[in-house]
Design a protein around this motif. Sequence first.
Motif, PDB file in Angstrom:
ATOM      1  N   UNK A 135       6.961 -44.051 -47.027  1.00 14.99           N
ATOM      2  CA  UNK A 135       8.365 -43.662 -47.139  1.00 14.99           C
ATOM      3  C   UNK A 135       9.007 -44.357 -48.322  1.00 14.99           C
ATOM      4  N   UNK A 136       9.963 -43.697 -48.951  1.00 17.92           N
ATOM      5  CA  UNK A 136      10.815 -44.369 -49.916  1.00 17.92           C
ATOM      6  C   UNK A 136      11.773 -45.296 -49.172  1.00 17.92           C
ATOM      7  N   UNK A 137      12.259 -46.296 -49.866  1.00 18.32           N
ATOM      8  CA  UNK A 137      13.215 -47.215 -49.260  1.00 18.32           C
ATOM      9  C   UNK A 137      14.606 -46.590 -49.226  1.00 18.32           C
ATOM     10  N   UNK A 138      15.525 -47.266 -48.559  1.00 18.50           N
ATOM     11  CA  UNK A 138      16.816 -46.685 -48.150  1.00 18.50           C
ATOM     12  C   UNK A 138      17.585 -46.015 -49.281  1.00 18.50           C
ATOM     13  N   UNK A 139      17.942 -44.753 -49.058  1.00 17.25           N
ATOM     14  CA  UNK A 139      18.774 -44.016 -49.997  1.00 17.25           C
ATOM     15  C   UNK A 139      19.194 -42.696 -49.365  1.00 17.25           C
ATOM     16  N   UNK A 140      20.454 -42.298 -49.622  1.00 18.06           N
ATOM     17  CA  UNK A 140      21.019 -41.094 -49.002  1.00 18.06           C
ATOM     18  C   UNK A 140      21.861 -40.339 -50.018  1.00 18.06           C
ATOM     19  N   UNK A 193      19.624 -56.113 -51.507  1.00 14.93           N
ATOM     20  CA  UNK A 193      18.199 -56.275 -51.257  1.00 14.93           C
ATOM     21  C   UNK A 193      17.442 -55.221 -52.070  1.00 14.93           C
ATOM     22  N   UNK A 194      16.219 -55.556 -52.475  1.00 16.19           N
ATOM     23  CA  UNK A 194      15.459 -54.661 -53.353  1.00 16.19           C
ATOM     24  C   UNK A 194      15.241 -53.289 -52.742  1.00 16.19           C
ATOM     25  N   UNK A 195      15.065 -53.240 -51.410  1.00 14.65           N
ATOM     26  CA  UNK A 195      14.804 -51.943 -50.784  1.00 14.65           C
ATOM     27  C   UNK A 195      16.057 -51.080 -50.668  1.00 14.65           C
ATOM     28  N   UNK A 196      17.164 -51.549 -51.249  1.00 15.17           N
ATOM     29  CA  UNK A 196      18.388 -50.753 -51.304  1.00 15.17           C
ATOM     30  C   UNK A 196      18.865 -50.539 -52.740  1.00 15.17           C
ATOM     31  N   UNK A 197      18.226 -51.183 -53.696  1.00 17.90           N
ATOM     32  CA  UNK A 197      18.777 -51.149 -55.059  1.00 17.90           C
ATOM     33  C   UNK A 197      17.739 -51.035 -56.169  1.00 17.90           C
ATOM     34  N   UNK A 198      16.455 -51.102 -55.857  1.00 17.90           N
ATOM     35  CA  UNK A 198      15.431 -51.241 -56.893  1.00 17.90           C
ATOM     36  C   UNK A 198      15.370 -50.075 -57.865  1.00 17.90           C
ATOM     37  N   UNK A 233      17.045 -47.415 -53.007  1.00 16.16           N
ATOM     38  CA  UNK A 233      15.837 -48.195 -52.790  1.00 16.16           C
ATOM     39  C   UNK A 233      14.635 -47.640 -53.534  1.00 16.16           C
ATOM     40  N   UNK A 234      13.570 -48.409 -53.556  1.00 11.35           N
ATOM     41  CA  UNK A 234      12.365 -48.031 -54.266  1.00 11.35           C
ATOM     42  C   UNK A 234      11.818 -46.686 -53.818  1.00 11.35           C
ATOM     43  N   UNK A 235      11.469 -45.834 -54.785  1.00 14.73           N
ATOM     44  CA  UNK A 235      10.952 -44.504 -54.490  1.00 14.73           C
ATOM     45  C   UNK A 235      12.015 -43.433 -54.416  1.00 14.73           C
ATOM     46  N   UNK A 236      13.275 -43.832 -54.316  1.00 13.67           N
ATOM     47  CA  UNK A 236      14.340 -42.835 -54.131  1.00 13.67           C
ATOM     48  C   UNK A 236      14.587 -42.014 -55.385  1.00 13.67           C
ATOM     49  N   UNK A 237      14.306 -42.569 -56.566  1.00 10.65           N
ATOM     50  CA  UNK A 237      14.546 -41.804 -57.786  1.00 10.65           C
ATOM     51  C   UNK A 237      13.602 -40.602 -57.871  1.00 10.65           C
ATOM     52  N   UNK A 238      12.371 -40.759 -57.399  1.00  5.19           N
ATOM     53  CA  UNK A 238      11.448 -39.628 -57.370  1.00  5.19           C
ATOM     54  C   UNK A 238      11.927 -38.577 -56.374  1.00  5.19           C
TER      55      UNK A 238
END
Length: 306
Positions: free
Chosen positions: A45-50, A91-96, A65-70
């Motif tokens: 899963x990608x990290x948190x993003x909506x 946190x990185x999983x919300x902003x990376x 979060x990480x992966x959300x840009x893809x």
Amino acid sequence: MKPYLLIVLIATGLLNSTAVLSACNNHHVVLQILGSGGPELNDKRASSSYLIWVDQHALLLIDAGGGSSLNYERSGAKLEDLRVVLFSHFHADHSADFAALVKGSYFSNRHQPIEVYGPAGNDWMPSTEQFMQQLFGEQGGYRYLNDLIDFKQGNQDNTLFKIHTVALKKENVQQFKIDPDITLSAIQVHHGPLPALAWRVDVHQCSLTFSGDMSNHFHTLEQLARQSDILVAHHAIPESATGVARRLHMPPSEIGKIADRAHIKKLVLSHRMNRTIGHEKSTETIIKQSYSGRILFADDLDKILP
């Protein structure tokens, strides 16, 4: 909603065929999950993003979060449409993936800057402005992107992002009017010692609230989320969790109580981690002891109607 419009939405992929529009949805407001996971790298899963869509335009992004840009690309969203980015915390999983968003915006045809809102800082975490300075400031790690960020609110012609630091207040809700049809609301939530905000977006009479990571020790989310069409609650721990995990996150029983007291119409459980994935039935049973509304477990790229 006229049937032919619903058929168009289904055909374009914005809604699935089982979706039913609520009374608030004259402007086709849709929540899309870009990242349903946490910081783990083995949860697929990608990290948190909506992402919030309005009239088939992706207007608001909550966390990156990480992966959300893809997944942003996979969703079909256009950077030209994006108006607001909200951060719950850094946190990185919300902003990376925010840096990827900034770089990608350079290749878009934007004419107005994106408004970025996030929390003030403390000894544990920088404020939103400090975080952006550390990334994109003149001495930042991505300093080559500095001219894309308007730190001084000077409305420079070439800037694509404006930064707003939101004070940490747990006594009252803070509101920010984006335009006559969009209001942002924030309140401080407890995520251990880290500065964190929960966000609510009211758009065209639809209300969507995002808990972010929190333990509910401040008991502030209920006030923010009251009567929301959707509450996205972070389900990072099982009921049996103790220690640091319990001090940082809310268990299913707490989520159920909040959803019930706030009269939430639809509860979406996200930020799912390996310790909770596969235990959906027990989680749902615990939540239903307090909350009788609809419960959904989020997966990446899900589209959810208020």
